[in-house]
Design an enzyme around this catalytic site. Structure first.
Site, PDB file in Angstrom:
ATOM      1  N   SER A 129       0.857  -1.190   0.000  1.00  0.00           N
ATOM      2  CA  SER A 129       0.000   0.000   0.000  1.00  0.00           C
ATOM      3  C   SER A 129       0.886   1.231   0.000  1.00  0.00           C
ATOM      4  O   SER A 129       2.048   1.150   0.423  1.00  0.00           O
ATOM      5  CB  SER A 129      -0.863  -0.001   1.269  1.00  0.00           C
ATOM      6  OG  SER A 129      -1.513   1.239   1.441  1.00  0.00           O
ATOM      7  N   TYR A 142      -1.325  -1.533  10.507  1.00  0.00           N
ATOM      8  CA  TYR A 142      -1.510  -1.584   9.053  1.00  0.00           C
ATOM      9  C   TYR A 142      -0.275  -1.012   8.352  1.00  0.00           C
ATOM     10  O   TYR A 142       0.306  -1.651   7.472  1.00  0.00           O
ATOM     11  CB  TYR A 142      -2.770  -0.820   8.637  1.00  0.00           C
ATOM     12  CG  TYR A 142      -3.091  -0.995   7.170  1.00  0.00           C
ATOM     13  CD1 TYR A 142      -3.672  -2.176   6.708  1.00  0.00           C
ATOM     14  CD2 TYR A 142      -2.774  -0.009   6.238  1.00  0.00           C
ATOM     15  CE1 TYR A 142      -3.947  -2.362   5.368  1.00  0.00           C
ATOM     16  CE2 TYR A 142      -3.049  -0.189   4.887  1.00  0.00           C
ATOM     17  CZ  TYR A 142      -3.638  -1.362   4.459  1.00  0.00           C
ATOM     18  OH  TYR A 142      -3.890  -1.551   3.116  1.00  0.00           O
TER      19      TYR A 142
HETATM   20  N1  LIG Z   1      -8.776  -0.639  -1.202  1.00  0.00           N
HETATM   21  C1  LIG Z   1      -7.793   0.166  -0.878  1.00  0.00           C
HETATM   22  O1  LIG Z   1      -7.971   1.398  -0.753  1.00  0.00           O
HETATM   23  C2  LIG Z   1      -6.387  -0.407  -0.707  1.00  0.00           C
HETATM   24  C3  LIG Z   1      -5.308   0.491  -0.737  1.00  0.00           C
HETATM   25  C4  LIG Z   1      -4.022   0.004  -0.590  1.00  0.00           C
HETATM   26  C5  LIG Z   1      -3.814  -1.349  -0.415  1.00  0.00           C
HETATM   27  N2  LIG Z   1      -4.877  -2.195  -0.362  1.00  0.00           N
HETATM   28  C6  LIG Z   1      -4.597  -3.621  -0.153  1.00  0.00           C
HETATM   29  O2  LIG Z   1      -5.160  -4.368  -1.210  1.00  0.00           O
HETATM   30  C7  LIG Z   1      -5.368  -5.710  -0.783  1.00  0.00           C
HETATM   31  C8  LIG Z   1      -6.736  -6.166  -1.262  1.00  0.00           C
HETATM   32  O3  LIG Z   1      -7.729  -5.421  -0.593  1.00  0.00           O
HETATM   33  P1  LIG Z   1      -9.017  -4.837  -1.343  1.00  0.00           P
HETATM   34  O4  LIG Z   1      -8.877  -3.370  -1.338  1.00  0.00           O
HETATM   35  O5  LIG Z   1      -9.257  -5.544  -2.596  1.00  0.00           O
HETATM   36  O6  LIG Z   1     -10.117  -5.151  -0.220  1.00  0.00           O
HETATM   37  P2  LIG Z   1     -11.318  -6.232  -0.197  1.00  0.00           P
HETATM   38  O7  LIG Z   1     -12.249  -6.013  -1.337  1.00  0.00           O
HETATM   39  O8  LIG Z   1     -11.864  -6.139   1.201  1.00  0.00           O
HETATM   40  O9  LIG Z   1     -10.558  -7.615  -0.402  1.00  0.00           O
HETATM   41  C9  LIG Z   1      -9.800  -8.215   0.615  1.00  0.00           C
HETATM   42  C10 LIG Z   1      -9.610  -9.669   0.283  1.00  0.00           C
HETATM   43  O10 LIG Z   1      -8.805 -10.285   1.309  1.00  0.00           O
HETATM   44  C11 LIG Z   1      -9.440 -11.478   1.728  1.00  0.00           C
HETATM   45  N3  LIG Z   1      -9.098 -11.779   3.116  1.00  0.00           N
HETATM   46  C12 LIG Z   1      -9.167 -10.949   4.195  1.00  0.00           C
HETATM   47  N4  LIG Z   1      -8.810 -11.617   5.315  1.00  0.00           N
HETATM   48  C13 LIG Z   1      -8.513 -12.885   4.919  1.00  0.00           C
HETATM   49  C14 LIG Z   1      -8.108 -14.066   5.625  1.00  0.00           C
HETATM   50  N5  LIG Z   1      -7.959 -14.079   6.971  1.00  0.00           N
HETATM   51  N6  LIG Z   1      -7.887 -15.200   4.923  1.00  0.00           N
HETATM   52  C15 LIG Z   1      -8.058 -15.209   3.578  1.00  0.00           C
HETATM   53  N7  LIG Z   1      -8.448 -14.134   2.859  1.00  0.00           N
HETATM   54  C16 LIG Z   1      -8.678 -12.981   3.539  1.00  0.00           C
HETATM   55  C17 LIG Z   1     -10.937 -11.203   1.550  1.00  0.00           C
HETATM   56  O11 LIG Z   1     -11.640 -12.430   1.338  1.00  0.00           O
HETATM   57  P3  LIG Z   1     -12.620 -13.153   2.376  1.00  0.00           P
HETATM   58  O12 LIG Z   1     -13.291 -12.096   3.199  1.00  0.00           O
HETATM   59  O13 LIG Z   1     -13.562 -13.910   1.479  1.00  0.00           O
HETATM   60  O14 LIG Z   1     -11.714 -14.040   3.163  1.00  0.00           O
HETATM   61  C18 LIG Z   1     -10.931 -10.421   0.234  1.00  0.00           C
HETATM   62  O15 LIG Z   1     -10.920 -11.299  -0.867  1.00  0.00           O
HETATM   63  C19 LIG Z   1      -5.198  -5.703   0.746  1.00  0.00           C
HETATM   64  O16 LIG Z   1      -3.966  -6.288   1.085  1.00  0.00           O
HETATM   65  C20 LIG Z   1      -5.207  -4.222   1.095  1.00  0.00           C
HETATM   66  O17 LIG Z   1      -4.443  -3.956   2.256  1.00  0.00           O
HETATM   67  C21 LIG Z   1      -6.160  -1.755  -0.510  1.00  0.00           C
END
Ligand SMILES: NC(=O)c1ccc[n+]([C@@H]2O[C@H](COP(=O)([O-])OP(=O)(O)OC[C@H]3O[C@@H](n4cnc5c(N)ncnc54)[C@H](OP(=O)(O)O)[C@@H]3O)[C@@H](O)[C@H]2O)c1
Length: 253
Positions: A129, A142
């Site tokens: 991130s 985080y």
């Molecule tokens: N969205 C943003 O603004 C942003 C910005 C910077 C970085 N990121 C990073 O991008 C990555 C993806 O996040 P996203 O934004 O796409 O959010 P998201 O839509 O909430 O997706 C998160 C994913 O992680 C999975 N997950 C969470 N806890 C888990 C666990 N204990 N075991 C297995 N799977 C797990 C969830 O699946 P289940 O709930 O089905 O397990 C879901 O598929 C993350 O690492 C996040 O930190 C996001």
């Protein structure tokens, strides 16, 4: 293999990699979401239910990564945010974050690289991130775990370079992206200016283009690239004064 493929950036990776013809192993906890995505993709796609905060589930995934002969790419994408001062947050949630962002990434990468280095090709994408390059109130774990992911990826690049391996590694550092991330965290998107938001498909596409070119750190969006280039170089006192006023957390704690 893509972790966190049941929504957001992980699902976007799955669709783009399917377009490129990759067979996929989709990992997350929500079976129904994974199976729906797998059924919609035009390639062989397997839904593998696992909770990355559980050691036993990580062990099974690692075994699969070690033995999968067709392994070409691991995307360590699963993750989540929390929103409390560290000592006020429930410790179990903070521990779970370290299990998912650090231990799962380390263990799955260890297993995958054993396999890929033998093949002399392939890649690992660690979804970190822009938070890796700054701190903000309420996000101590985080930001720290995402910083670890970037440092870890840089270290892997040096290890791979030391033996001239053809395996590529990348730390993907997105800024605010429309996904379920902020819903899971219970934070309203309205607090954050519209101009700062990106779409998950653009983020994943930029990552794969970067992997093709062998880019070690990929930060989608020129504004975020400027931020990550300049902000960490500010004097500590100034940087922390700005971080204390982070728009992401203002009025939230
Ligand atoms: N969205 C943003 O603004 C942003 C910005 C910077 C970085 N990121 C990073 O991008 C990555 C993806 O996040 P996203 O934004 O796409 O959010 P998201 O839509 O909430 O997706 C998160 C994913 O992680 C999975 N997950 C969470 N806890 C888990 C666990 N204990 N075991 C297995 N799977 C797990 C969830 O699946 P289940 O709930 O089905 O397990 C879901 O598929 C993350 O690492 C996040 O930190 C996001």
């Amino acid at each position: 293999m893509i972790t966190g493929a049941s929504s957001g950036i992980g699902a976007a990776f799955a669709r783009l990699l399917a377009e490129r013809g990759y067979g996929l192993i989709l990992v997350a906890r929500r079976r129904e979401r994974l199976e729906r995505l797998a059924a919609e993709l035009p390639v062989e796609a397997e839904a593998l239910v696992a909770d990355l905060s559980l050691r036993e589930d990580r062990r099974k995934l690692a075994a699969r990564l070690r033995s999968e002969e067709r392994l070409a790419l691991l995307v360590n994408n699963a993750g989540f945010g929390t929103r409390n001062r560290f000592w006020e947050a429930d410790l179990e949630g903070q521990t779970r974050m370290h299990e998912v962002h650090v231990m799962a990434v380390a263990e799955l990468t260890h297993a995958a690289l054993g396999n890929l280095v033998r093949q002399g090709a392939g890649g690992i994408i660690n979804v970190a991130s822009v938070a890796a390059f700054s701190r903000s109130p309420g996000n101590a774990s985080y930001c720290a775990t995402k910083s670890w992911m970037v440092a870890f990826t840089e270290g892997l690049a040096l290890d791979l370079g030391s033996m001239g391996s053809g395996v590529k590694v990348q730390a993907l550092c997105p800024g605010f992206t429309y996904t379920e991330f902020h819903d899971v965290m219970g934070v309203s998107r309205d607090r954050i200016a519209r101009i700062l938001w990106m779409h998950s498909e653009d983020v994943a596409r930029r990552s794969l283009e970067g992997l093709d070119k062998g880019e070690l750190i990929v930060t989608p969006g020129w504004g975020y690239r400027m931020f990550t280039a300049i902000f960490p170089r500010l004097p500590l006192k100034l940087r922390m004064a700005l971080e204390a006023r982070s728009p992401h957390t203002r009025g939230r704690l």
